[in-house]
Enzyme design. Structure first.
Site, PDB file in Angstrom:
ATOM      1  NE  ARG A  67       3.226  -8.224  11.157  1.00 33.80           N
ATOM      2  CZ  ARG A  67       2.719  -7.024   9.864  1.00 33.80           C
ATOM      3  NH1 ARG A  67       1.648  -7.575   9.207  1.00 33.80           N
ATOM      4  NH2 ARG A  67       3.632  -5.671   9.694  1.00 33.80           N
TER       5      ARG A  67
ATOM      6  CD  GLU B  76      -3.104   0.836   2.447  1.00 33.39           C
ATOM      7  OE1 GLU B  76      -3.403   1.845   2.695  1.00 33.39           O
ATOM      8  OE2 GLU B  76      -2.791  -0.030   2.994  1.00 33.39           O
TER       9      GLU B  76
ATOM     10  CE  LYS C 232       3.213   0.171   5.647  1.00 30.51           C
ATOM     11  NZ  LYS C 232       2.170  -0.140   4.027  1.00 30.51           N
TER      12      LYS C 232
HETATM   13  P1  ATP Z   1       1.203  -0.903   7.724  1.00 27.01           P
HETATM   14  O1  ATP Z   1       0.475  -2.570   8.232  1.00 27.01           O
HETATM   15  O2  ATP Z   1       2.828  -1.477   8.960  1.00 27.01           O
HETATM   16  O3  ATP Z   1       1.657  -0.267   7.601  1.00 27.01           O
HETATM   17  P2  ATP Z   1       0.950  -3.391   6.235  1.00 27.01           P
HETATM   18  O4  ATP Z   1       1.665  -4.547   6.513  1.00 27.01           O
HETATM   19  O5  ATP Z   1      -0.069  -3.301   6.214  1.00 27.01           O
HETATM   20  O6  ATP Z   1       1.884  -2.498   6.771  1.00 27.01           O
HETATM   21  P3  ATP Z   1       1.839  -3.031   3.002  1.00 27.01           P
HETATM   22  O7  ATP Z   1       2.250  -2.062   2.513  1.00 27.01           O
HETATM   23  O8  ATP Z   1       0.099  -3.624   2.861  1.00 27.01           O
HETATM   24  O9  ATP Z   1       1.673  -2.341   4.739  1.00 27.01           O
HETATM   25  O10 ATP Z   1       2.075  -4.487   2.931  1.00 27.01           O
HETATM   26  C1  ATP Z   1       2.844  -5.622   1.712  1.00 27.01           C
HETATM   27  C2  ATP Z   1       3.110  -6.706   1.747  1.00 27.01           C
HETATM   28  O11 ATP Z   1       4.390  -7.092   2.501  1.00 27.01           O
HETATM   29  C3  ATP Z   1       1.670  -7.065   2.189  1.00 27.01           C
HETATM   30  O12 ATP Z   1       1.615  -8.591   1.596  1.00 27.01           O
HETATM   31  C4  ATP Z   1       1.988  -7.672   3.592  1.00 27.01           C
HETATM   32  O13 ATP Z   1       1.579  -8.835   4.516  1.00 27.01           O
HETATM   33  C5  ATP Z   1       3.951  -7.503   3.831  1.00 27.01           C
HETATM   34  N1  ATP Z   1       4.550  -7.181   5.448  1.00 27.01           N
HETATM   35  C6  ATP Z   1       4.600  -6.542   5.940  1.00 27.01           C
HETATM   36  N2  ATP Z   1       4.863  -6.218   7.033  1.00 27.01           N
HETATM   37  C7  ATP Z   1       5.334  -7.421   7.040  1.00 27.01           C
HETATM   38  C8  ATP Z   1       6.300  -8.130   7.917  1.00 27.01           C
HETATM   39  N3  ATP Z   1       6.641  -7.826   9.108  1.00 27.01           N
HETATM   40  N4  ATP Z   1       6.621  -8.934   7.620  1.00 27.01           N
HETATM   41  C9  ATP Z   1       6.622  -9.928   6.347  1.00 27.01           C
HETATM   42  N5  ATP Z   1       6.273  -9.761   5.796  1.00 27.01           N
HETATM   43  C10 ATP Z   1       5.008  -8.151   5.756  1.00 27.01           C
HETATM   44 MG    MG Z   2      -1.890  -3.440   4.725  1.00 27.27          MG
END
Ligand code: ATP
Ligand code: MG
Length: 559
Positions: free
Chosen positions: A261, A35, A271
């Site tokens: 994760r 995102e 984030k």
């Molecule tokens: P946040 O909620 O902290 O903003 P997010 O997981 O929603 O982070 P996205 O941009 O949706 O952020 O993530 C893109 C991809 O990266 C998704 O498939 C997500 O599952 C993966 N991802 C995010 N954080 C992790 C993590 N700590 N370990 C492994 N994969 C991750």
């Molecule tokens: Mg997300």
């Protein structure tokens, strides 16, 4: 990079291997779906290495798809930084960059399809009422009074929403699934909300935006994704993911697979929280070398190879295996730089040494290997003269017996040069040491002194040719392993006040040609990287990547 074999588990890789061997699958297509609402962090690196890595390994494709369904929080700068980070890590997406917003028109048509099939309806309940009607884990939900609207009315209302004739929060489109499902995600989930916001891709075209759930699986299907890999929090969404795919005329049936994760010690991987650190000016932007963002790790001196190796070392499992020791990450970069970073001598806290038996104007130049094990790195020239700098730490006035560095009346070897003896300590008016007067034993260049042992070796630089450098000594941003573990406490309370210490040092002249982002081992001190922003117009600013001591390698040996 040292060729340590890691046999960390990767259940998804094993599964795909089997599918390809048994012919159940002929080509692997994955996607990385960020995102664009922040910079990528080390957790995303795990997902990137997994998705792009599988495509690379099995000759498949990995798409980059921006999951841009929330116009309010998304920005072009994030889109740009995400692309740059993926490239920097050494991956390339197949074809053009994709955006979920590319599919808004198709998703809208599919929403109409569900309405016609009697599987979706426009609801006038307010957001609070919707929440209340939804029930809880122990209580079933209740149907909305608008649930039985006719097809024509629903189609008309959805058109009105799209046309911008409905205020935000007044109506939503919902799927008609099961208000008493034990899985709350199936209790008539929201498909569209009214949002009169400008979108970085579609501008002002849309007044309604699809939900993540209504977008993700169908986007996967449109792109022919075979394995839609996501983190465990989406496990409960899988039945909904599958419901959409089975009730819509989609061109393919992707499969969702969840993995645990990454949680990393002394680090935040959210984030939202990282954005707070940036917005509150706790750090110097998203790429501050203390940030666990990919751009922060890069500025700190991490290499793509080290991050990829770390992701391989931690493996991929379904079960959450807790917090990963940050020593694993530092081990990965240290072993890369041990093999690949040229050496240099730098003094971080200079104290002047005058060699009283060396003539004024005397010059010697040593030809020293750029790297002890890498002939390809050639030789560097290290000048020597009457005045030098050494690190204050390497001298002690009242030294204990086991102090094998410089002390009054004691000898030490200057690395690559002679053995010297400290004859006199010169102090300023307030008692601070201003200079050391020492003498050289000229019979010790490249050989041991006669009749005695000199144990210590210290680094130094020639005062006349030394280059002033700024060195930024970075440490963990937090003092505790899980800064956000306590949901009620503020992670700001755990900030490390010494996460950045700036010192003015002196470097050997070979560093004059250090390019931004070039990495060195400063002998006896650690690994340092020329700052990509500050090293301009000949200014030399180095970021400490890591120290020399590898606690992970030690743990591995013991274990
Ligand atoms: P946040 O909620 O902290 O903003 P997010 O997981 O929603 O982070 P996205 O941009 O949706 O952020 O993530 C893109 C991809 O990266 C998704 O498939 C997500 O599952 C993966 N991802 C995010 N954080 C992790 C993590 N700590 N370990 C492994 N994969 C991750
Ligand atoms: Mg997300």
């Amino acid at each position: 990079m040292s060729s340590e074999i890691t046999n960390a588990p990767n259940f998804i890789r094993n599964q795909i291997n089997e599918e390809l061997e048994t012919g159940r699958q002929s080509k692997v297509v994955t996607r990385f779906p960020p995102e664009p609402n922040g910079f990528l962090h080390v957790g995303h690196a795990k997902s990137i290495c997994l998705n792009f890595g599988l495509a690379e390994q099995f000759n498949g494709d990995c798409h980059l798809r921006f999951d841009d369904t929330n116009p309010a929080k998304e920005e072009q700068q994030y889109v740009d930084s995400i692309k740059e980070d993926i490239h920097w890590l050494g991956f390339q997406w197949a074809g053009e960059v994709c955006y979920a917003s590319d599919y808004f028109e198709q998703l809208y048509a599919w929403a109409q399809h569900l309405i016609r099939e009697g599987k979706a309806y426009v609801d006038d309940l307010s957001p609070d009422e919707i929440r209340e009607y939804r029930g809880t884990l122990t209580e079933p939900g209740r149907p909305s009074p608008y649930r039985e609207r006719g097809v024509e009315e629903n189609l008309e209302l959805l058109e009105q929403m799209r046309a911008g004739n409905v205020a935000e929060g007044k109506k939503v489109l919902r799927a008609k699934i099961d208000m008493s499902s034990p899985n709350i995600n199936l209790r008539d989930p929201i498909l569209y909300r009214v949002r009169h916001a400008e979108h970085h891709q579609t501008g002002n075209t849309w007044k309604i935006y699809p939900s993540y759930d209504f977008t993700h699986g169908q986007s996967d299907a449109i792109e022919g994704i075979t394995h839609s890999i996501c983190t465990l929090e989406f496990e409960d969404h899988r039945p909904l993911y599958e419901w959409f795919l089975s009730h819509l005329p989609v061109p393919a049936k992707p499969r969702q697979i969840e993995f645990a994760r990454l949680k990393l010690g002394y680090t935040l991987t959210s984030k939202r929280k990282l954005k707070l650190l940036v917005d509150e000016n706790i750090v110097d932007g998203w790429d501050d070398p203390r940030m666990p963002t990919i751009s922060g790790l890069r500025r700190r001196g991490y290499t793509p190879a080290a991050i990829r190796k770390f992701c391989e070392m931690i493996g991929v499992t379904r079960a959450d295996s807790g917090v990963v020791d940050i020593a694993m990450l530092t081990h990965a970069i240290r072993s890369d730089l041990e093999d690949n970073a040229p050496r240099a001598m730098c003094v971080l806290d200079p104290i002047k040494v005058v060699l009283t038996n060396v003539a004024e104007g005397h010059q010697e130049v040593y030809e020293v290997p750029g790297h002890p094990a890498r002939e390809d790195m050639g030789l560097r020239q290290v000048p020597f003269g009457r005045e030098l700098y050494i690190d204050r730490e390497d001298f002690m006035e009242d030294a204990p017996k086991k102090f094998f560095r410089l002390a009054p009346g004691k000898e030490v070897r200057l690395r690559n040069s002679y053995v010297i003896r400290c004859d006199e300590v010169i102090k300023g008016s307030s008692g601070e040491i201003s200079e050391l007067h020492c003498s050289v034993d000229f019979d010790t260049l490249g050989k041991n002194p006669e009749g005695r042992k000199v144990k210590g070796v210290i680094h130094w630089v020639s005062a006349e040719q030394a280059l002033p450098i700024e060195v930024r000594l970075y440490d963990n941003l937090f003092t505790v392993e899980q800064p956000d573990r306590d949901k009620d406490a503020d992670f700001f309370d755990h900030l490390n006040p010494e996460s950045l210490v700036i010192v003015q040092g002196m470097a050997e002249p070979s560093l004059a040609k250090a390019q931004p982002e070039s990495r060195y081992q400063f002998e006896r001190l650690g690994y340092f990287c020329a700052d990509r922003h500050a090293c301009i117009d000949g200014k030399l600013v180095f970021n400490r990547t890591v120290g020399l001591r590898d606690s992970w390698a030690k743990i591995k040996k013991k274990g």
